[in-house]
Design a protein around this motif. Structure first.
Motif, PDB file in Angstrom:
ATOM      1  N   UNK A 126      15.314  13.013  19.335  1.00 21.16           N
ATOM      2  CA  UNK A 126      13.912  13.956  19.191  1.00 21.16           C
ATOM      3  C   UNK A 126      13.492  14.095  18.735  1.00 21.16           C
ATOM      4  N   UNK A 127      13.528  14.008  17.604  1.00 19.55           N
ATOM      5  CA  UNK A 127      13.101  14.846  16.088  1.00 19.55           C
ATOM      6  C   UNK A 127      12.933  13.051  14.782  1.00 19.55           C
ATOM      7  N   UNK A 128      13.536  11.951  15.364  1.00 22.35           N
ATOM      8  CA  UNK A 128      13.962  11.170  14.533  1.00 22.35           C
ATOM      9  C   UNK A 128      14.604  11.399  12.591  1.00 22.35           C
ATOM     10  N   UNK A 129      13.885  11.089  11.457  1.00 24.11           N
ATOM     11  CA  UNK A 129      15.266  11.286  10.616  1.00 24.11           C
ATOM     12  C   UNK A 129      13.959  11.429   9.466  1.00 24.11           C
ATOM     13  N   UNK A 130      13.370  12.615   9.340  1.00 29.01           N
ATOM     14  CA  UNK A 130      12.362  12.557   8.395  1.00 29.01           C
ATOM     15  C   UNK A 130      12.398  12.158   7.001  1.00 29.01           C
ATOM     16  N   UNK A 131      13.701  12.193   6.293  1.00 26.09           N
ATOM     17  CA  UNK A 131      14.552  11.769   5.169  1.00 26.09           C
ATOM     18  C   UNK A 131      13.970   9.771   4.680  1.00 26.09           C
ATOM     19  N   UNK A 132      14.286   9.353   5.761  1.00 24.73           N
ATOM     20  CA  UNK A 132      14.502   7.968   5.915  1.00 24.73           C
ATOM     21  C   UNK A 132      13.287   7.297   6.436  1.00 24.73           C
ATOM     22  N   UNK A 133      12.191   8.546   7.276  1.00 28.32           N
ATOM     23  CA  UNK A 133      10.655   8.064   7.446  1.00 28.32           C
ATOM     24  C   UNK A 133      10.890   6.907   8.919  1.00 28.32           C
ATOM     25  N   UNK A 134      12.322   7.494  10.342  1.00 29.27           N
ATOM     26  CA  UNK A 134      12.647   6.869  11.244  1.00 29.27           C
ATOM     27  C   UNK A 134      12.094   8.319  12.462  1.00 29.27           C
ATOM     28  N   UNK A 135      10.756   7.631  13.126  1.00 28.86           N
ATOM     29  CA  UNK A 135       9.977   9.024  14.199  1.00 28.86           C
ATOM     30  C   UNK A 135      11.082   8.590  15.139  1.00 28.86           C
ATOM     31  N   UNK A 136      11.053  10.115  16.002  1.00 32.95           N
ATOM     32  CA  UNK A 136      12.009  10.401  16.838  1.00 32.95           C
ATOM     33  C   UNK A 136      11.659   8.933  18.476  1.00 32.95           C
ATOM     34  N   UNK A 137      12.784   8.970  18.981  1.00 32.33           N
ATOM     35  CA  UNK A 137      12.774   8.025  20.063  1.00 32.33           C
ATOM     36  C   UNK A 137      11.928   8.154  21.694  1.00 32.33           C
ATOM     37  N   UNK A 138      12.126   9.098  20.954  1.00 35.66           N
ATOM     38  CA  UNK A 138      11.476   9.592  22.789  1.00 35.66           C
ATOM     39  C   UNK A 138       9.770   9.919  22.328  1.00 35.66           C
ATOM     40  N   UNK A 139       9.197   9.196  22.222  1.00 30.91           N
ATOM     41  CA  UNK A 139       7.660   8.934  21.536  1.00 30.91           C
ATOM     42  C   UNK A 139       7.230   8.566  22.721  1.00 30.91           C
ATOM     43  N   UNK A 140       8.390   7.100  22.260  1.00 37.03           N
ATOM     44  CA  UNK A 140       7.922   5.687  23.211  1.00 37.03           C
ATOM     45  C   UNK A 140       9.055   5.981  24.416  1.00 37.03           C
ATOM     46  N   UNK A 141       9.633   6.269  24.474  1.00 37.35           N
ATOM     47  CA  UNK A 141      10.893   6.752  25.423  1.00 37.35           C
ATOM     48  C   UNK A 141      10.804   7.182  26.315  1.00 37.35           C
ATOM     49  N   UNK A 142      10.177   8.389  26.522  1.00 38.26           N
ATOM     50  CA  UNK A 142      10.217   9.284  26.779  1.00 38.26           C
ATOM     51  C   UNK A 142      10.807  10.242  26.477  1.00 38.26           C
ATOM     52  N   UNK A 143      11.021  11.547  26.578  1.00 40.21           N
ATOM     53  CA  UNK A 143      11.433  12.649  26.310  1.00 40.21           C
ATOM     54  C   UNK A 143      12.936  12.942  26.656  1.00 40.21           C
ATOM     55  N   UNK A 144      12.907  11.777  28.622  1.00 42.41           N
ATOM     56  CA  UNK A 144      14.568  12.374  29.003  1.00 42.41           C
ATOM     57  C   UNK A 144      14.671  11.071  29.038  1.00 42.41           C
ATOM     58  N   UNK A 145      14.193   9.524  29.115  1.00 49.31           N
ATOM     59  CA  UNK A 145      14.888   8.599  28.440  1.00 49.31           C
ATOM     60  C   UNK A 145      14.098   7.329  29.725  1.00 49.31           C
ATOM     61  N   UNK A 146      13.546   7.911  30.497  1.00 48.61           N
ATOM     62  CA  UNK A 146      12.633   7.201  31.160  1.00 48.61           C
ATOM     63  C   UNK A 146      11.772   6.070  30.533  1.00 48.61           C
ATOM     64  N   UNK A 147      11.327   5.899  29.924  1.00 46.93           N
ATOM     65  CA  UNK A 147      10.152   4.988  29.047  1.00 46.93           C
ATOM     66  C   UNK A 147       8.903   5.337  29.807  1.00 46.93           C
ATOM     67  N   UNK A 148       8.782   4.044  29.417  1.00 42.00           N
ATOM     68  CA  UNK A 148       6.757   3.909  29.679  1.00 42.00           C
ATOM     69  C   UNK A 148       6.248   2.794  30.791  1.00 42.00           C
ATOM     70  N   UNK A 149       6.588   2.623  31.843  1.00 42.59           N
ATOM     71  CA  UNK A 149       6.571   1.321  32.461  1.00 42.59           C
ATOM     72  C   UNK A 149       5.444   0.739  32.628  1.00 42.59           C
ATOM     73  N   UNK A 150       4.258   1.429  32.223  1.00 44.77           N
ATOM     74  CA  UNK A 150       3.058   1.325  31.972  1.00 44.77           C
ATOM     75  C   UNK A 150       2.694   0.193  31.119  1.00 44.77           C
TER      76      UNK A 150
END
Length: 219
Positions: A136-160
């Motif tokens: 959800x939030x990534x890791x600010x210390x290592x510069x990793x963004x949250x996965x949900x930005x692309x794969x959605x908060x529920x993990x359903x992805x973004x089909x289009x």
């Protein structure tokens, strides 16, 4: 601008750009694809829900994503040893139909497990809590963004947009793919290198935790 915010900008910029592209409607015929996908059943199951973690579940991953993977594997842009020669006799329409069929099937949830992961500093932490935070939030210390930005908060992805569903996938498969992106042995994430950029900054503990967490995400 530190690496974390650079990566956030990268992901957000990609999402915004993709949102402005007039994606084509589904090109495949799912009914035709069901017939053509018979040979896929041995590894991926008749409905795309693979019975073993050695092979990914491909049900419900999104037609755009599935088609790209089939094309990349056939053209040698993605190396999957088990798939060598499997697609040689399929033309573009065949691949579109197969992608449409599996995209229309519901994925069966694998589920998460209560695990502990050991961080690089030796500390053992709750894997589910750690995985949820990273997703959800990534890791600010290592510069990793949250996965949900692309794969959605529920993990359903973004089909289009061609971002696959992660919810319900085998955690072992997700872990293998993240490590492949990190090692540079999987490179078909496009010119933006989004997955390679993110995975290159993930530790083994982070990969294990987020893979386990997302396997149990529900809508």
């Amino acid at each position: 601008m530190n690496s974390f915010f650079k990566n956030i900008a990268l992901v957000l910029g990609l999402v915004i750009a993709l949102g402005t592209i007039p994606f084509a409607m589904a090109m495949g015929n799912a009914a035709e694809g069901k017939v053509k996908a018979v040979q896929c059943a041995a590894c991926h199951g008749t409905d795309g829900n693979s019975p073993v973690s050695a092979f990914p579940k491909i049900a419900g991953l999104g037609e755009k994503y599935l088609l790209k993977q089939l094309e990349d594997i056939k053209e040698g842009k993605r190396n999957v040893p088990q798939m060598v020669g499997q697609l040689d006799n399929f033309n573009e329409q065949d691949l579109q139909d197969i992608a449409a069929y599996f995209a229309a099937q519901p994925m069966q949830l694998t589920g998460s497990e209560a695990i502990a992961v050991r961080l690089n500093n030796g500390e053992s932490v709750d894997g589910l809590i750690f995985g949820q935070k990273l997703y959800r939030a990534g890791n600010m210390e290592t510069g990793v963004p949250g996965c949900m930005g692309c794969h959605s908060p529920t993990g359903q992805g973004n089909a289009p947009a061609g971002y696959p569903r992660l919810s319900g996938q085998y955690p072992e498969y997700i872990e293998v793919q993240l490590k492949a992106f990190r090692a540079g042995t999987r490179t078909n994430d496009g010119d933006t290198r989004t997955m390679r950029t993110v995975a290159s900054q993930l530790s083994d503990a982070e990969i294990t935790a987020v893979a386990n967490y997302v396997a149990g995400l529900t809508e």
